[in-house]
Structures are given as structure tokens and as C-alpha cells.
Design a protein around this motif. Structure first.
Motif, short mmCIF file in Angstrom:
data_model
loop_
_atom_site.label_atom_id
_atom_site.label_comp_id
_atom_site.label_asym_id
_atom_site.label_seq_id
_atom_site.Cartn_x
_atom_site.Cartn_y
_atom_site.Cartn_z
N SER A 251 1.52 18.02 -3.64
CA SER A 251 2.02 18.07 -2.26
C SER A 251 1.32 19.11 -1.40
O SER A 251 1.45 19.08 -0.17
N THR A 252 0.58 20.05 -2.02
CA THR A 252 -0.15 21.03 -1.20
C THR A 252 -1.36 20.39 -0.53
O THR A 252 -1.93 20.97 0.39
N ALA A 253 -1.75 19.21 -1.01
CA ALA A 253 -2.94 18.54 -0.46
C ALA A 253 -2.58 17.51 0.60
O ALA A 253 -3.38 16.64 0.92
N GLY A 254 -1.38 17.62 1.18
CA GLY A 254 -0.88 16.59 2.10
C GLY A 254 -1.78 16.28 3.27
O GLY A 254 -1.80 15.16 3.78
N GLU A 255 -2.56 17.25 3.74
CA GLU A 255 -3.42 17.03 4.90
C GLU A 255 -4.85 16.66 4.53
O GLU A 255 -5.69 16.51 5.40
N GLU A 256 -5.13 16.55 3.23
CA GLU A 256 -6.48 16.21 2.80
C GLU A 256 -6.50 14.90 2.01
O GLU A 256 -7.47 14.59 1.33
N VAL A 257 -5.40 14.13 2.13
CA VAL A 257 -5.24 12.89 1.37
C VAL A 257 -5.33 11.70 2.32
O VAL A 257 -4.76 11.72 3.42
N ARG A 258 -6.02 10.67 1.88
CA ARG A 258 -6.06 9.42 2.66
C ARG A 258 -4.77 8.64 2.42
O ARG A 258 -4.29 8.54 1.28
N ASP A 259 -4.18 8.09 3.48
CA ASP A 259 -2.93 7.34 3.43
C ASP A 259 -1.85 8.14 2.69
O ASP A 259 -1.33 7.69 1.65
N PRO A 260 -1.49 9.33 3.19
CA PRO A 260 -0.63 10.24 2.42
C PRO A 260 0.77 9.72 2.13
O PRO A 260 1.34 10.05 1.09
N ARG A 261 1.37 8.89 3.01
CA ARG A 261 2.74 8.43 2.77
C ARG A 261 2.83 7.57 1.52
O ARG A 261 3.86 7.56 0.84
N ARG A 262 1.79 6.85 1.19
CA ARG A 262 1.78 6.02 -0.02
C ARG A 262 1.18 6.78 -1.20
O ARG A 262 1.67 6.71 -2.32
N THR A 263 0.11 7.52 -0.94
CA THR A 263 -0.64 8.15 -2.01
C THR A 263 0.12 9.32 -2.65
O THR A 263 0.12 9.47 -3.88
N LEU A 264 0.78 10.15 -1.85
CA LEU A 264 1.44 11.34 -2.37
C LEU A 264 2.53 11.01 -3.40
O LEU A 264 2.50 11.54 -4.52
N PRO A 265 3.51 10.17 -3.08
CA PRO A 265 4.55 9.88 -4.09
C PRO A 265 4.00 9.21 -5.34
O PRO A 265 4.45 9.50 -6.45
N ARG A 266 3.03 8.31 -5.18
CA ARG A 266 2.45 7.65 -6.35
C ARG A 266 1.76 8.67 -7.26
O ARG A 266 1.91 8.63 -8.49
N ALA A 267 1.01 9.59 -6.68
CA ALA A 267 0.29 10.58 -7.47
C ALA A 267 1.25 11.52 -8.20
O ALA A 267 1.00 11.91 -9.35
#
Length: 485
Positions: free
Chosen positions: A248-264
Motif C-alpha cells: 500500500s505504500t506504492a499506491g501512487e506508483e501503481v497502474r490501475d491502483p483500485r484493482r491492482t492494490l487489493p489483488r497484490a
């Protein structure tokens, strides 16, 4: 001019989610982080920050506390981490910005709580990086012994309190990590992804070889120290799960964060839990539990004892060196992004929010964090570092779980890419498990934690409360318009 806003309101003021997201928009420009990380790289960040955080050395302190039942300690720690991971997944999908639980607390529980969480994260990331760096020297020493017959003297490879004077390998590790991080997040994520593959192979090697020496007799008297021993060991073992929130610290460096963050986050949890339980079961079955006490580079030593040969231990020690490098890389990365968010909010001096126009990374943060981590690793004993990390992590995790409940009530219409199943029971259970594990930490840890919070309070009331962007916005709105004529 002193603020006219009552102190209570200033402490509880919240940063709107819309503002947090708006500030993270426009990535790639001056002062902004770049979106360059995909699902696999982000999952590798979570796995890389977690696997190796403790599994390579935590058994030497956890097994003497619980005996063979340390396997249950891993399960208990994993359940706590899993409940919290679900809460992180919801907040990360709703507030896809840098800063992890600091940013989530700012949006849900207020400014003062957010600053306190920021300090907990300093303990989680900064102190854990120091602990990890200390253990790196142990496996480096093991590798040098097996490969070259050389031993780094304790005075140069251990911190004071552990038989040394100055831990040089730890300082070298931190310096290499910081040089890589300064080059850019994308490059660091690619290197980390390769290292994650190596560490999974290495741990799979340990499980495969360890099973050849598995003896059920080593599991007899399964719980010699009772359930209290299981709980105490789980409190320390939780150190091994701290990397999950690094995603979650990478929230601003992730593509499509709303989908990618929870999956990761969920992928990281599943992979890490499977590896940890497998390694713990095999280690306990391959060696009597009494032999773990004080054992350095323990997993490599088990392989050497089982096979009577040096090559399995040599390969494992080399893999551990790479793996722990990977963990240190991701943990220091997470720390710099939290400081970036706090600097952008005005809670820390503006220099912490500066980003290199060439590399898109917060170079100043990286240098500051590197110096602090190297100093702790060089001079502070390992057991103090690990318990401080666990306490800071558990406090931050509990705040995130409470934040899910608060945000559901205050902003039910907010777009969420993922929702915690079993709400509100799941976040409440997460808080309960965190509190239970906190109770198992040694008393000295709470003294150090109290000192850290006192320093945080001084920093907040001396600087943060007067310079935060919300303070400036409040003061600006309170200035009456001037009239002429």
C-alpha cells in the motif's frame, strides 16, 4: 499568527479522500511519483518485503519460546496478518495513494492519530530494515565460512550487546540498497521481482532437503511451554509478516491502483503464509527444538547437519543473502514513501516531499532513511529491533482496521475496488488479534515505544500542527477580505 481554531478540532481534522486522490494525480510531473508498477511487480514487493523479514532468523528466538508448537504461532500470526490484509485491501482500493496506514488514518481518524501512525510506521519500516540488515551479516558470514574458510570477526560483524562493536556488513547492505533506490522505483521493482523468485526457490530447496531428515519424534511434547508460549512466540513472529502493507505504500506508483492494490495484497498473503508454515514444519521436524536457541544462520545450519555436506548450506546461505537484500530494499522503499507523504502534507519539512526530476524518486528521503537504518543496524542488538518493529506494526494494523469501520460510516458512497468480507466482524477481529499479540511483547519494548511516542508528540506540536497543509488552509479561510475606498 497563532491559529484561532480550538486545539481539539486541530487534532481531529481529517484530510478528505478526494483531496488525497487529487494530490496524487498528474503523476510524472515535477514533485510527483511515476506510475510504473504492475500487478506482478507489486505482488513481488509484498512478497519481497515479507518473505525473509524474519523466516531466515526468527526461529532461533521463537522456537525456544513455544517448542514444536511454534507452528501454531505462525498460524496465529498469519490469521492476524490475514484479517488486517483484508482491511488494507479495502482502504488501498478506496484511497489509492502513497503513505499506507498514515494516509488512511489522516482520512479517517484525524491529523494527530495520523502523525502517531506515521511514527509507528517509522518503527515498522525503519527499525525492521535495521533488524534485517543485522541478520544479513550472519548469512554472509556463513557463506564466507563455507566458500572461502573465512570468518568476519564478531567485533566487525555484530552490534554492541551481541558480542560486537560495529556491524559493518549491515552498513554495506544499506548503502547498496539506497544506491539502487535512488536510480528509480521501476528499476528497483524489477530487481526485486528477480530476487523474489530466487528466495522462493531457496526456501523450496530447504523444504525439499529438510523433508529427507524429517522425524516425527522431534514433534513429541508438542507444546512444552503451554499456550502462553505459543502466544509469546507469535508476538515475535509477527515481525515476519510486516511486509504485507508495503504494497500500500506504492499506491501512487501503481497502474490501475483500485484493482491492482487489493489483488497484490491478497496474493502476497497467500504465498507468504504457505511458505512460512511449510518452512516451520520442516525445520521443527528436522531438528530437536532445543537446538534452535541462539543458532545463527539456522536454516543453513540445519541443511548442513542433515546432509553432512556443505553445498546445500552454501546455496541456501547465498540465497538468504539475496533474499534479505530484497527485503531491505522494499522496506527502505516503503519508509521513504511514507516520509514523502508526510512531507507533502506539511507534517515534516518540505524537503521530504521533493522528488528528483531525473529519476522520479525522493532522493533526500532515501539518504536520510539510509543513514538512520545503517546507524541502528550497526549499534543496536537484534532482539530489541524485532520487538519494536512488531509493536509499531501491530499498532498501525489496528488503526487500519478501525479506519475501515470509520470510512464505511462516514463515506458509504465512496468508490471501493474491494470490500472486506464479513464486515464489521472481520475488522473487529483484526483489532482483537492485534491487541492479543501486543500483550505478548517484552516490557522493555513498551518503554522504547513510549520514548518514540514522546519524541513524536514533541515533533508534532513543535512543527507538524503549525505547518500542516490543513492548518494553512484553515488560516487562509479565516483571513477577512480587505476592502478599499
Amino acid at each position: 499568527m497563532p491559529s484561532t481554531t480550538p486545539l481539539g478540532q486541530r487534532l481531529l481534522r481529517r484530510k478528505p479522500v478526494e483531496t488525497l486522490i487529487a494530490e496524487s494525480a498528474g503523476n510524472g510531473g515535477a514533485g510527483q511519483l511515476r506510475r510504473s508498477i504492475g500487478l506482478w511487480q507489486l505482488s513481488a514487493i509484498g512478497i519481497g518485503a515479507t518473505v525473509g523479514t524474519g523466516i531466515f532468523f526468527v526461529l532461533s528466538s521463537a522456537v525456544p519460546e513455544a517448542g514444536p508448537a511454534v507452528v501454531l504461532s505462525f498460524v496465529l500470526a498469519a490469521v492476524t496478518a490475514g484479517l488486517t490484509a483484508l482491511c488494507y485491501a479495502e482502504l488501498a482500493s478506496a484511497i489509492p495513494v502513497s503513505g499506507s496506514s498514515y494516509s488512511y488514518a489522516y482520512a479517517t481518524l484525524g491529523e494527530a492519530t495520523a502523525f502517531g501512525v506515521g511514527v509507528c510506521l517509522l518503527l515498522e519500516y525503519g527499525v525492521s530494515a535495521s533488524a534485517i540488515a543485522v541478520s544479513w551479516g550472519q548469512y554472509l558470514n556463513k557463506f564466507c565460512q563455507l566458500a572461502f574458510g573465512l570468518t568476519i570477526p564478531d567485533w566487525l560483524a555484530q552490534p554492541p550487546g551481541d558480542g560486537g562493536i560495529f556491524n559493518l556488513p549491515a552498513v554495506v547492505l544499506v548503502a547498496m540498497v539506497c544506491l539502487l533506490l535512488v536510480r528509480g522505483a521501476g528499476e528497483s521493482a524489477k530487481v526485486n521481482a528477480i530476487m523474489v523468485g530466487i528466495k522462493i526457490v531457496v526456501l523450496a530447496l530447504f523444504v525439499a532437503v529438510g523433508l529427507t531428515g524429517f522425524h516425527t519424534n522431534n514433534l513429541h511434547d508438542f507444546m512444552p511451554l503451554g499456550w502462553s508460549g505459543v502466544g509469546t512466540a507469535a508476538s515475535g513472529i509477527f515481525f515476519s509478516f510486516i511486509g504485507l502493507d508495503a504494497v500500500s505504500t506504492a499506491g501512487e506508483e501503481v497502474r490501475d491502483p483500485r484493482r491492482t492494490l487489493p489483488r497484490a495484497i491478497i496474493i502476497s498473503l497467500l504465498v507468504v503464509t504457505l511458505l512460512y508454515v511449510a518452512v516451520a514444519v520442516v525445520a521443527i521436524g528436522a531438528q530437536p527444538w532445543q537446538k534452535f536457541d541462539g543458532q545463527e544462520a539456522g536454516l543453513a545450519q540445519i541443511l548442513q547437519d542433515l546432509t553432512g555436506q556443505t553445498w546445500p548450506a552454501l546455496v541456501f546461505a547465498l540465497g538468504a543473502i539475496v533474499s534479505i537484500f530484497s527485503v531491505t530494499l522494499v522496506v527502505i522503499y516503503g519508509q521513504t514513501r511514507i516520509l514523502y507523504s508526510m512531507g507533502r502534507d506539511g507534517m515534516l519539512p518540505a524537503r521530504f516531499a521533493q522528488v528528483s526530476a531525473r529519476t522520479g524518486t525522493p532522493v533526500w528521503n532515501t539518504v536520510v532513511v539510509g543513514l538512520a537504518v545503517a546507524t541502528l543496524a550497526a549499534f543496536v542488538p537484534l532482539d530489541i529491533l524485532t520487538d519494536l518493529t512488531s509493536l509499531g506494526t501491530l499498532c498501525a494494523f489496528a488503526v487500519v482496521s478501525v479506519g475501515v469501520i470509520v470510512l464505511r460510516r462516514r463515506s458509504p458512497e465512496l468508490r471501493r475496488g474491494f470490500k472486506v468480507p464479513g464486515y464489521p466482524v472481520t475488522p473487529l477481529l483484526s483489532v482483537g488479534f492485534c491487541v492479543y499479540l501486543i500483550r505478548g511483547l517484552q516490557p522493555l519494548t513498551f518503554i522504547f515505544f513510549g520514548v518514540a511516542l514522546a519524541i513524536a508528540a514533541a515533533a508534532y506540536f513543535g512543527y507538524g500542527i503549525r505547518h500542516s497543509r490543513l492548518e494553512r488552509a484553515t488560516d487562509a479561510s479565516a483571513v477577512p477580505e480587505r476592502t478599499f475606498g
